[in-house]
Design a protein around this motif. Structure first.
Motif, PDB file in Angstrom:
ATOM      1  N   HIS A 266      58.024  43.900  37.466  1.00  0.00           N
ATOM      2  CA  HIS A 266      57.327  42.635  37.190  1.00  0.00           C
ATOM      3  C   HIS A 266      56.004  42.591  37.949  1.00  0.00           C
ATOM      4  O   HIS A 266      54.975  42.199  37.399  1.00  0.00           O
ATOM      5  N   CYS A 267      56.039  42.993  39.223  1.00  0.00           N
ATOM      6  CA  CYS A 267      54.818  43.007  40.030  1.00  0.00           C
ATOM      7  C   CYS A 267      53.764  43.914  39.412  1.00  0.00           C
ATOM      8  O   CYS A 267      52.578  43.570  39.353  1.00  0.00           O
ATOM      9  N   LEU A 271      50.279  42.566  37.976  1.00  0.00           N
ATOM     10  CA  LEU A 271      49.070  43.028  38.651  1.00  0.00           C
ATOM     11  C   LEU A 271      48.070  43.563  37.639  1.00  0.00           C
ATOM     12  O   LEU A 271      46.857  43.369  37.792  1.00  0.00           O
ATOM     13  N   GLY A 272      48.558  44.215  36.589  1.00  0.00           N
ATOM     14  CA  GLY A 272      47.663  44.649  35.518  1.00  0.00           C
ATOM     15  C   GLY A 272      46.970  43.478  34.861  1.00  0.00           C
ATOM     16  O   GLY A 272      45.768  43.536  34.547  1.00  0.00           O
ATOM     17  N   THR A 314      45.905  44.777  48.215  1.00  0.00           N
ATOM     18  CA  THR A 314      47.106  44.671  49.045  1.00  0.00           C
ATOM     19  C   THR A 314      48.360  44.682  48.188  1.00  0.00           C
ATOM     20  O   THR A 314      49.375  45.283  48.562  1.00  0.00           O
ATOM     21  N   SER A 315      48.308  44.058  47.024  1.00  0.00           N
ATOM     22  CA  SER A 315      49.454  44.085  46.118  1.00  0.00           C
ATOM     23  C   SER A 315      49.725  45.499  45.631  1.00  0.00           C
ATOM     24  O   SER A 315      50.872  45.958  45.601  1.00  0.00           O
ATOM     25  N   ASP A 316      48.661  46.201  45.257  1.00  0.00           N
ATOM     26  CA  ASP A 316      48.815  47.576  44.790  1.00  0.00           C
ATOM     27  C   ASP A 316      49.442  48.444  45.878  1.00  0.00           C
ATOM     28  O   ASP A 316      50.323  49.273  45.611  1.00  0.00           O
ATOM     29  N   ALA A 347      49.877  36.465  44.986  1.00  0.00           N
ATOM     30  CA  ALA A 347      48.530  37.045  44.950  1.00  0.00           C
ATOM     31  C   ALA A 347      47.958  37.046  43.535  1.00  0.00           C
ATOM     32  O   ALA A 347      46.778  36.706  43.335  1.00  0.00           O
ATOM     33  N   VAL A 348      48.758  37.435  42.543  1.00  0.00           N
ATOM     34  CA  VAL A 348      48.219  37.491  41.185  1.00  0.00           C
ATOM     35  C   VAL A 348      47.876  36.092  40.674  1.00  0.00           C
ATOM     36  O   VAL A 348      46.912  35.913  39.920  1.00  0.00           O
ATOM     37  N   TYR A 349      48.657  35.105  41.108  1.00  0.00           N
ATOM     38  CA  TYR A 349      48.309  33.733  40.719  1.00  0.00           C
ATOM     39  C   TYR A 349      46.967  33.335  41.306  1.00  0.00           C
ATOM     40  O   TYR A 349      46.127  32.731  40.623  1.00  0.00           O
TER      41      TYR A 349
END
Length: 427
Positions: A266-267, A271-272, A314-316, A347-349
């Motif tokens: 899901h992450c 993130l994409g 940071t998410s990646d 983060a994506v939000y």
């Protein structure tokens, strides 16, 4: 084009670039209007095109029709797929099917793989995962599981009520998590399985089995997962012993095989999508002037763009680390996936929200897809375990880990003497 990671093998980088090109040249032009679902005829057409392009089902072994990408290398491919909301569906790496494929491939019997995995990978069938229940049943606390299955001669009889059963409207089968009593291996007939402890058991249930009933539909803010999130009822549903996925009583252990990687994918997908939102914002700020300056030269816009880059990177990084760990230490990887899920979902939000803000009035209209993206990613802070539940678990693990270090001889760093001077940590 440079790879997302310098550690990608030439084969994975080639697949990433081909996936990137396919998403941009074939999938994005076919996207439905913001907030609308992909039509079934379009899904079929686009999946056939993905197979022809050699980018279909990247996460499944070649033996069952996938591209054979190892888990540690899923992220760059899934991010490219997630650049379009319908990309994961077209590539057949969307939830809940992707997680069910992964679990079936790891713990299914050869017969179960032929009956359930192969048609799922091909796109001929879809699936759902029955875990969440109405209160006070299983939700953020899976130990509250109330649906049950009783052992009978030759199989099991299921009774229970699930909700938020994502994909159930289109599913050919469900992997149902149910509570089962201990089995002694001797009291249910000659076909009885070996002795098994009390606990949770996963059962493969064809949706057309008598007693399986789709109930009330749940209307949610997200639209990316086809098949909705309805209630599903199991009323005296008989399944044979061959329907047990793994072993009876071991369902919670097997669930970690699915849930750790599934929350991480899901992450990857979201993130994409956040990268897509960032590109929209960059195109806006690079081409629009305001107060006599290009937007990208204004400090306030630069701050928002810089924060986006920081959230993306940071998410990646945490996703990449977690994926590698899941292949070498599933328990530690599952624990770290809580960190990845809580961080990335927030983060994506933020990235999409800032991107929308940078696009001003156009951002809240359907002329851009950003408002619909916010609806999609907002739910992820609740799905796959609420972020509050994950943070509770993260804190408990951190506290317990430090206690073990201190018990093993590490100094207490926050201890103060009577004169209030710190001990054990002087510079």
């Amino acid at each position: 084009m440079t790879p997302l990671s310098p550690l990608l093998s030439p084969e994975i980088e080639d697949l990433r670039l081909r996936t990137r090109d396919f998403i941009r040249s074939v999938v994005i032009p076919a996207e439905p209007a913001p907030g609308e679902r992909l039509a079934e005829s379009e899904r079929t057409r686009l999946q056939a095109a993905a197979k022809d392009a050699g980018v279909f089902a990247p996460h499944v072994s070649r033996e069952y029709g996938g591209q054979g990408v190892p888990l540690a290398s899923w992220s760059p491919i899934f991010q490219e797929a997630g650049y379009s909301l319908i990309g994961p569906t077209v590539l057949n790496c969307q939830a809940p099917d992707e997680g069910n494929m992964h679990m079936l491939e790891l713990i299914g019997t050869p017969e179960q793989k032929e009956q359930y995995l192969r048609p799922l990978v091909s796109g001929a069938a879809r699936s759902c995962f029955g875990m969440t229940e109405p209160h006070p049943g299983a939700g953020s606390d899976p130990a509250a599981l109330m649906s049950s299955a009783a052992k009978v001669d030759g199989g099991w009889v299921i009774n229970g009520h699930k909700r938020f059963t994502s994909g159930a409207n289109n599913a050919a089968f469900c992997i149902a998590m149910v509570r089962t009593a201990a089995v002694d291996g001797a009291g249910a007939g000659s076909s009885s399985p070996a002795a098994a402890p009390a606990g949770a058991t996963m059962l493969l249930v064809d949706m057309e089995t008598p007693g399986v009933r789709i109930g009330e539909q749940i209307s949610t803010m997200d639209r990316a997962i086809g098949g909705g999130h309805p209630h599903v009822h199991f009323e005296d549903v008989f399944v044979p012993d061959t329907a047990v996925l793994g072993s009876p009583g071991q369902g919670f252990r097997y669930a970690q095989v699915r849930l750790g990687p599934a929350r991480l994918t899901h992450c990857m997908r979201w993130l994409g999508l956040a990268r897509r939102a960032m590109d929209i914002a960059l195109d806006r700020t690079n081409t629009r002037e305001i107060f006599g300056s290009a937007m990208h030269e204004l400090g306030i816009a630069q701050d928002m763009l810089a924060l986006n880059v920081m959230d993306l990177e940071t998410s990646d990084a945490i996703i990449t680390k977690t994926a590698a760990l899941l292949e070498t230490d599933a328990k530690a990887g599952s624990a770290l996936s809580s960190v990845a899920k809580a961080h990335t979902s927030e983060a994506v939000y933020r990235v999409i929200d800032r991107s929308l803000q940078l696009c001003g009035g156009d951002g809240v209209t359907n002329s851009l897809p950003l408002a619909s993206y916010l609806n999609e990613v907002r739910a992820f802070r609740i799905y796959d375990g609420s972020n509050e539940t994950h943070k509770w678990a993260i804190a408990r693990r951190a506290s317990a880990g430090r206690r073990r270090e201190v018990e093993a001889g590490a100094p207490l760093l926050a201890t103060v003497d009577a004169d209030q001077s710190f001990t054990g940590a002087e510079a």
